[in-house]
Design an enzyme around this catalytic site. Structure first.
Site, mmCIF file in Angstrom:
data_model
loop_
_atom_site.group_PDB
_atom_site.id
_atom_site.type_symbol
_atom_site.label_atom_id
_atom_site.label_comp_id
_atom_site.label_asym_id
_atom_site.label_seq_id
_atom_site.Cartn_x
_atom_site.Cartn_y
_atom_site.Cartn_z
ATOM 1 N N ARG A 129 -24.616 2.472 -34.803
ATOM 2 C CA ARG A 129 -23.931 3.367 -33.869
ATOM 3 C C ARG A 129 -23.436 4.626 -34.606
ATOM 4 N NH1 ARG A 129 -19.750 0.371 -29.900
ATOM 5 N NH2 ARG A 129 -21.590 -0.101 -28.667
ATOM 6 N N GLU B 253 -18.579 -10.027 -45.736
ATOM 7 C CA GLU B 253 -18.267 -11.318 -46.389
ATOM 8 C C GLU B 253 -17.205 -11.192 -47.486
ATOM 9 O OE1 GLU B 253 -19.872 -13.328 -44.549
ATOM 10 O OE2 GLU B 253 -21.841 -12.465 -44.127
ATOM 11 N N TRP C 227 -22.150 -21.044 -54.382
ATOM 12 C CA TRP C 227 -22.451 -22.464 -54.619
ATOM 13 C C TRP C 227 -23.814 -22.644 -55.292
ATOM 14 C CZ3 TRP C 227 -21.426 -20.477 -49.759
ATOM 15 C CH2 TRP C 227 -22.521 -20.274 -48.929
ATOM 16 N N LYS D 196 -21.573 -17.470 -34.806
ATOM 17 C CA LYS D 196 -22.547 -16.473 -35.263
ATOM 18 C C LYS D 196 -22.235 -15.093 -34.666
ATOM 19 C CE LYS D 196 -27.371 -15.228 -34.569
ATOM 20 N NZ LYS D 196 -27.649 -14.642 -35.865
ATOM 21 N N ASN E 222 -15.908 -18.906 -36.939
ATOM 22 C CA ASN E 222 -17.035 -19.728 -37.388
ATOM 23 C C ASN E 222 -18.335 -19.487 -36.629
ATOM 24 O OD1 ASN E 222 -15.465 -20.972 -39.334
ATOM 25 N ND2 ASN E 222 -14.778 -22.573 -37.921
ATOM 26 N N PHE F 22 -25.507 -16.863 -53.747
ATOM 27 C CA PHE F 22 -24.364 -17.545 -53.161
ATOM 28 C C PHE F 22 -23.594 -18.245 -54.264
ATOM 29 C CE2 PHE F 22 -26.754 -17.351 -49.130
ATOM 30 C CZ PHE F 22 -25.728 -16.922 -48.312
ATOM 31 N N LYS G 173 -20.875 -12.145 -36.689
ATOM 32 C CA LYS G 173 -19.966 -11.254 -37.423
ATOM 33 C C LYS G 173 -20.731 -10.121 -38.124
ATOM 34 C CE LYS G 173 -18.604 -15.045 -39.518
ATOM 35 N NZ LYS G 173 -19.166 -16.073 -38.626
ATOM 36 N N THR G 174 -21.725 -10.501 -38.910
ATOM 37 C CA THR G 174 -22.462 -9.487 -39.667
ATOM 38 C C THR G 174 -23.332 -8.640 -38.740
ATOM 39 O OG1 THR G 174 -22.374 -10.804 -41.684
ATOM 40 C CG2 THR G 174 -24.111 -9.150 -41.565
ATOM 41 N N THR G 175 -23.927 -9.269 -37.733
ATOM 42 C CA THR G 175 -24.752 -8.471 -36.802
ATOM 43 C C THR G 175 -23.892 -7.462 -36.040
ATOM 44 O OG1 THR G 175 -24.806 -10.511 -35.501
ATOM 45 C CG2 THR G 175 -26.881 -9.744 -36.347
HETATM 46 P P1 ATP Z 1 -24.959 -13.189 -38.406
HETATM 47 O O1 ATP Z 1 -25.356 -12.641 -39.757
HETATM 48 O O2 ATP Z 1 -26.092 -13.849 -37.725
HETATM 49 O O3 ATP Z 1 -24.225 -12.182 -37.563
HETATM 50 P P2 ATP Z 1 -22.445 -14.319 -39.206
HETATM 51 O O4 ATP Z 1 -22.263 -13.141 -40.074
HETATM 52 O O5 ATP Z 1 -21.494 -14.484 -38.067
HETATM 53 O O6 ATP Z 1 -23.928 -14.378 -38.677
HETATM 54 P P3 ATP Z 1 -22.282 -16.019 -41.551
HETATM 55 O O7 ATP Z 1 -21.215 -17.035 -41.710
HETATM 56 O O8 ATP Z 1 -22.188 -14.784 -42.374
HETATM 57 O O9 ATP Z 1 -22.368 -15.672 -40.000
HETATM 58 O O10 ATP Z 1 -23.655 -16.751 -41.753
HETATM 59 C C1 ATP Z 1 -24.824 -16.122 -42.127
HETATM 60 C C2 ATP Z 1 -26.030 -16.916 -41.699
HETATM 61 O O11 ATP Z 1 -25.699 -18.190 -41.197
HETATM 62 C C3 ATP Z 1 -26.828 -16.258 -40.585
HETATM 63 O O12 ATP Z 1 -28.182 -16.565 -40.789
HETATM 64 C C4 ATP Z 1 -26.329 -16.913 -39.333
HETATM 65 O O13 ATP Z 1 -27.287 -16.923 -38.297
HETATM 66 C C5 ATP Z 1 -26.030 -18.302 -39.818
HETATM 67 N N1 ATP Z 1 -24.858 -18.835 -39.096
HETATM 68 C C6 ATP Z 1 -23.853 -18.153 -38.514
HETATM 69 N N2 ATP Z 1 -22.970 -18.967 -37.926
HETATM 70 C C7 ATP Z 1 -23.420 -20.217 -38.135
HETATM 71 C C8 ATP Z 1 -22.964 -21.522 -37.740
HETATM 72 N N3 ATP Z 1 -21.855 -21.663 -37.037
HETATM 73 N N4 ATP Z 1 -23.706 -22.595 -38.156
HETATM 74 C C9 ATP Z 1 -24.824 -22.431 -38.861
HETATM 75 N N5 ATP Z 1 -25.320 -21.243 -39.259
HETATM 76 C C10 ATP Z 1 -24.640 -20.131 -38.895
HETATM 77 MG MG MG Z 2 -22.062 -12.800 -42.040
#
Ligand code: ATP
Ligand code: MG
Length: 199
Positions: free
Chosen positions: A53, A131, A96, A41, A39, A94, A43-45
């Protein structure tokens, strides 16, 4: 040599022996299946970091974005004109937001076709399925279909899967699994997502 320095040297020597042993034990060379889930932040970064890389060494990379973001995506903007990068984006918002299961499923199937092609291409060194866990969770894509494509992919190809609530069988298959644990997220204190930082 001071006593402190001698102690440091001894412990570094021990660490080096340990690291050397582990490096020597890792003899297999093959692409990996990696899952970035949880949950928190990042994953995508982390996936885009790995894309950068791989591109840095001139490898061919495919990125499939299964949920088209509400916003732009800075990494995509920055890297899109790299000839070694192919990006496929699911043609819907999205889930939703669309609130239309049939059109979501059609969009998922279409972009999955792109993913399948990349997963079958020996010239593609890294494939990111960003995702995709939600597609499994909503039942838009079945796990057996994903598993088959992953099992049959070229041996040298690495795949990164991102998304929350990863399927347990997917976790069991993966070589590397990282769970991003949320300690705190600014969004929950009312701070807006930030351009160039969050997207
Ligand atoms: P990021 O893209 O920043 O690496 P993520 O891929 O881990 O995040 P996602 O669930 O895909 O997270 O969410 C995408 C968006 O929601 C991004 O803008 C991210 O910053 C934000 N986000 C990630 N985790 C959370 C959280 N726990 N609560 C609220 N917003 C979040
Ligand atoms: Mg993500």
């Amino acid at each position: 040599m001071s006593e402190r320095n001698a102690r440091h040297r001894q412990s570094m020597q021990k660490l080096k022996t340990h690291v050397d042993e582990r490096v020597a034990a890792a003899t297999e060379q093959c692409g990996l299946l990696m899952v970035f889930t949880g949950n928190g932040k990042g994953k995508t970064t982390a996936a885009w970091g790995t894309v950068t890389r791989a591109l840095g060494y001139g490898y061919r990379v495919g990125v499939v974005q299964f949920i088209k973001g509400l916003w732009e995506c800075g990494e995509r903007e920055r890297l899109a004109d790299d000839a070694n990068l192919e990006i496929a984006v699911m043609a819907t918002g999205f889930t939703w937001e669309t609130q239309n299961r049939d059109s979501d499923i059609a969009a998922c199937r279409a972009v999955w076709g792109e993913a399948e092609r990349m997963l079958a291409d020996p010239g593609t060194y890294l494939v990111v399925l960003d995702e995709i866990t939600y597609m499994l969770k909503f039942g838009y894509l079945d796990f057996a279909t994903l598993k088959q494509a992953l099992d049959n992919r070229p041996r040298e190809q690495t795949v990164i899967v991102t998304g929350r609530n990863a399927h347990r069988d997917l976790l069991a298959m993966a070589d590397t699994v990282t769970e991003m644990q949320e300690i705190r997220h600014a969004f929950n204190s009312g701070i807006q997502a930030r351009r160039g930082i969050d997207y």
